[in-house]
Design an enzyme around this catalytic site. Structure first.
Site, PDB file in Angstrom:
ATOM      1  N   CYS A  41       5.719  15.710 -11.729  1.00 53.37           N
ATOM      2  CA  CYS A  41       6.749  14.750 -12.134  1.00 53.37           C
ATOM      3  C   CYS A  41       7.427  15.258 -13.390  1.00 53.37           C
ATOM      4  CB  CYS A  41       6.092  13.393 -12.396  1.00 53.37           C
ATOM      5  SG  CYS A  41       7.206  12.138 -13.031  1.00 53.37           S
TER       6      CYS A  41
ATOM      7  N   HIS B 105       0.833  -1.214   0.000  1.00 57.74           N
ATOM      8  CA  HIS B 105       0.000   0.000   0.000  1.00 57.74           C
ATOM      9  C   HIS B 105       0.862   1.256   0.000  1.00 57.74           C
ATOM     10  CE1 HIS B 105      -3.612  -2.382   1.850  1.00 57.74           C
ATOM     11  NE2 HIS B 105      -3.495  -2.566   0.567  1.00 57.74           N
TER      12      HIS B 105
ATOM     13  N   GLU C  46      -6.965 -11.011  17.471  1.00 56.91           N
ATOM     14  CA  GLU C  46      -8.300 -11.606  17.386  1.00 56.91           C
ATOM     15  C   GLU C  46      -8.385 -12.451  16.114  1.00 56.91           C
ATOM     16  OE1 GLU C  46     -11.089  -8.300  16.983  1.00 56.91           O
ATOM     17  OE2 GLU C  46      -9.537  -7.185  15.907  1.00 56.91           O
TER      18      GLU C  46
ATOM     19  N   ASN D 258      -2.402 -12.892  15.584  1.00 57.55           N
ATOM     20  CA  ASN D 258      -3.231 -11.694  15.629  1.00 57.55           C
ATOM     21  C   ASN D 258      -3.921 -11.595  16.987  1.00 57.55           C
ATOM     22  OD1 ASN D 258      -3.940  -9.468  13.855  1.00 57.55           O
ATOM     23  ND2 ASN D 258      -6.045 -10.146  14.094  1.00 57.55           N
TER      24      ASN D 258
HETATM   25  N1  APR Z   1      -0.596  -7.657  17.859  1.00 60.76           N
HETATM   26  C1  APR Z   1      -1.413  -8.475  17.121  1.00 60.76           C
HETATM   27  N2  APR Z   1      -2.563  -8.063  16.518  1.00 60.76           N
HETATM   28  C2  APR Z   1      -2.897  -6.774  16.702  1.00 60.76           C
HETATM   29  C3  APR Z   1      -2.130  -5.871  17.496  1.00 60.76           C
HETATM   30  C4  APR Z   1      -0.925  -6.375  18.082  1.00 60.76           C
HETATM   31  N3  APR Z   1      -0.123  -5.599  18.805  1.00 60.76           N
HETATM   32  N4  APR Z   1      -2.736  -4.651  17.480  1.00 60.76           N
HETATM   33  C5  APR Z   1      -3.862  -4.800  16.710  1.00 60.76           C
HETATM   34  N5  APR Z   1      -3.961  -6.074  16.247  1.00 60.76           N
HETATM   35  C6  APR Z   1      -4.937  -6.632  15.313  1.00 60.76           C
HETATM   36  C7  APR Z   1      -6.319  -6.006  15.382  1.00 60.76           C
HETATM   37  O1  APR Z   1      -7.101  -6.701  16.340  1.00 60.76           O
HETATM   38  C8  APR Z   1      -6.831  -6.226  13.953  1.00 60.76           C
HETATM   39  O2  APR Z   1      -7.413  -7.529  13.821  1.00 60.76           O
HETATM   40  O3  APR Z   1      -4.453  -6.313  14.026  1.00 60.76           O
HETATM   41  C9  APR Z   1      -5.551  -6.191  13.111  1.00 60.76           C
HETATM   42  C10 APR Z   1      -5.372  -4.911  12.323  1.00 60.76           C
HETATM   43  O4  APR Z   1      -6.368  -4.891  11.334  1.00 60.76           O
HETATM   44  P1  APR Z   1      -6.723  -3.531  10.555  1.00 60.76           P
HETATM   45  O5  APR Z   1      -6.821  -2.426  11.503  1.00 60.76           O
HETATM   46  O6  APR Z   1      -7.889  -3.824   9.679  1.00 60.76           O
HETATM   47  O7  APR Z   1      -5.404  -3.261   9.704  1.00 60.76           O
HETATM   48  P2  APR Z   1      -4.987  -3.917   8.305  1.00 60.76           P
HETATM   49  O8  APR Z   1      -5.447  -5.320   8.198  1.00 60.76           O
HETATM   50  O9  APR Z   1      -3.542  -3.647   8.127  1.00 60.76           O
HETATM   51  O10 APR Z   1      -5.820  -2.983   7.276  1.00 60.76           O
HETATM   52  C11 APR Z   1      -5.662  -3.183   5.923  1.00 60.76           C
HETATM   53  O11 APR Z   1      -6.962  -1.263   5.363  1.00 60.76           O
HETATM   54  O12 APR Z   1      -7.494   0.753   6.119  1.00 60.76           O
HETATM   55  C12 APR Z   1      -6.831   0.141   5.125  1.00 60.76           C
HETATM   56  O13 APR Z   1      -4.970   0.783   3.821  1.00 60.76           O
HETATM   57  C13 APR Z   1      -5.353   0.474   5.126  1.00 60.76           C
HETATM   58  O14 APR Z   1      -3.453  -1.023   4.940  1.00 60.76           O
HETATM   59  C14 APR Z   1      -4.696  -0.838   5.575  1.00 60.76           C
HETATM   60  C15 APR Z   1      -5.709  -1.874   5.156  1.00 60.76           C
END
Ligand code: APR
Length: 267
Positions: free
Chosen positions: A158, A129, A228, A226
């Site tokens: 650019c 991303h 959750e 993760n």
């Molecule tokens: N350790 C493990 N898991 C964690 C921790 C931690 N310290 N902190 C948070 N989490 C978990 C959360 O519970 C959640 O399930 O990590 C997950 C993060 O998920 P998102 O917030 O949805 O992030 P991500 O999957 O990276 O989002 C994908 O969505 O918003 C867009 O472009 C943005 O790159 C991002 C994409």
């Protein structure tokens, strides 16, 4: 929990080509909020989410206003990018760098725009991303460091004449082809995929674990870490799920691997 840590260490030591997939969850322990976790930005600030869904269209329509927004000159959400740039890696990032140092981790494919895997020392990182540390020209694909371009006059242009934007990939924006192809190739080549800190709901990134299942040579083993469970857990895409914080679990896996290597043992 311990048996899962031991199992993950064995699987890594027995792997030939392990890759890691990471999301915002691995950077929360660096002080960067995630998006969909209980304290996530989208969970707690619906206006921010709505603005994020409009950002790419704004760039296409009015690149000057886009830049005023993302530089925090207009509205309050641009400040997020400035905060991300100040963050430092945490033990989760350093653990993945150590696994690369052992020769066990070949590549990281990350959704994170914070550049913390590179800061922690990983050398083969696919920023799916994009990055807040770079600018990109959507017209010709040219990328450069953020500091390399003057932002006195907005938007910056650019050399091809196209308006430049943050290298960050916004909602509704296509993933740059070079990044997409590299990530798909890594996913289909790996025999082990370590998925860390992602809700696995955003596509096309969330399709990579499924690609790993259809690997060129072998059906990859998938380990999920993760806070959750995710659709990967419920759909049985991941072979096993280790629940907890990446900044705590990944260092434990590294320590177990290190002990085995010290004993001259394998997986
Ligand atoms: N350790 C493990 N898991 C964690 C921790 C931690 N310290 N902190 C948070 N989490 C978990 C959360 O519970 C959640 O399930 O990590 C997950 C993060 O998920 P998102 O917030 O949805 O992030 P991500 O999957 O990276 O989002 C994908 O969505 O918003 C867009 O472009 C943005 O790159 C991002 C994409």
């Amino acid at each position: 929990m311990n048996d899962l840590i031991e199992r993950a260490a064995s699987d890594l030591l027995n792997s030939e080509y392990a890759v890691a997939l990471t999301g915002a969850g691995i950077s929360t322990e660096s002080g960067i909020p995630d998006f969909r976790g209980p304290k996530g930005i989208w969970t707690t600030d619906k206006e921010a989410e709505a603005k994020a869904y409009e950002r790419y269209d704004l760039f296409l329509r009015d690149p000057k206003s886009y830049w005023e927004e993302v530089l925090g000159l207009k509205g309050m959400h641009g400040a997020f990018y400035n905060e991300v740039k100040k963050a430092d890696p945490n033990p989760g990032h350093y653990a993945l760098a150590e696994l690369e140092g052992f020769g066990l981790l070949k590549c990281i494919i990350t959704q994170n725009i914070d550049g913390l895997h590179c800061k922690a020392g990983n050398t083969n990182v696919v920023e799916y991303h994009g990055s807040v540390h770079k600018l990109r020209c959507p017209s010709c694909g040219f990328r450069c460091e953020f500091e390399a371009v003057s932002l006195e006059k907005l938007p910056p242009y650019c050399r091809c004449g196209g308006a430049m934007k943050y290298d960050v990939v916004h909602f509704k924006e296509p993933i740059p082809v070079d990044v997409m192809e590299k990530a798909e190739k890594e996913a289909r080549t790996c025999d082990l995929m370590l998925i860390c800190g992602t809700s696995a709901v955003v596509y096309p990134f969330a399709g990579l674990p499924r690609s790993a299942r259809l690997g060129y040579k072998t059906k990859a083993k998938i380990i999920e870490i993760n806070a959750e469970p995710t659709p990967l857990t419920y759909e049985g895409i991941s072979d096993y799920f280790i629940q907890g914080k990446t900044g705590e679990i990944l260092p434990q896996i590294v320590e177990t691997v290190q002990n085995r290597l010290n004993k001259g043992g394998g997986g």
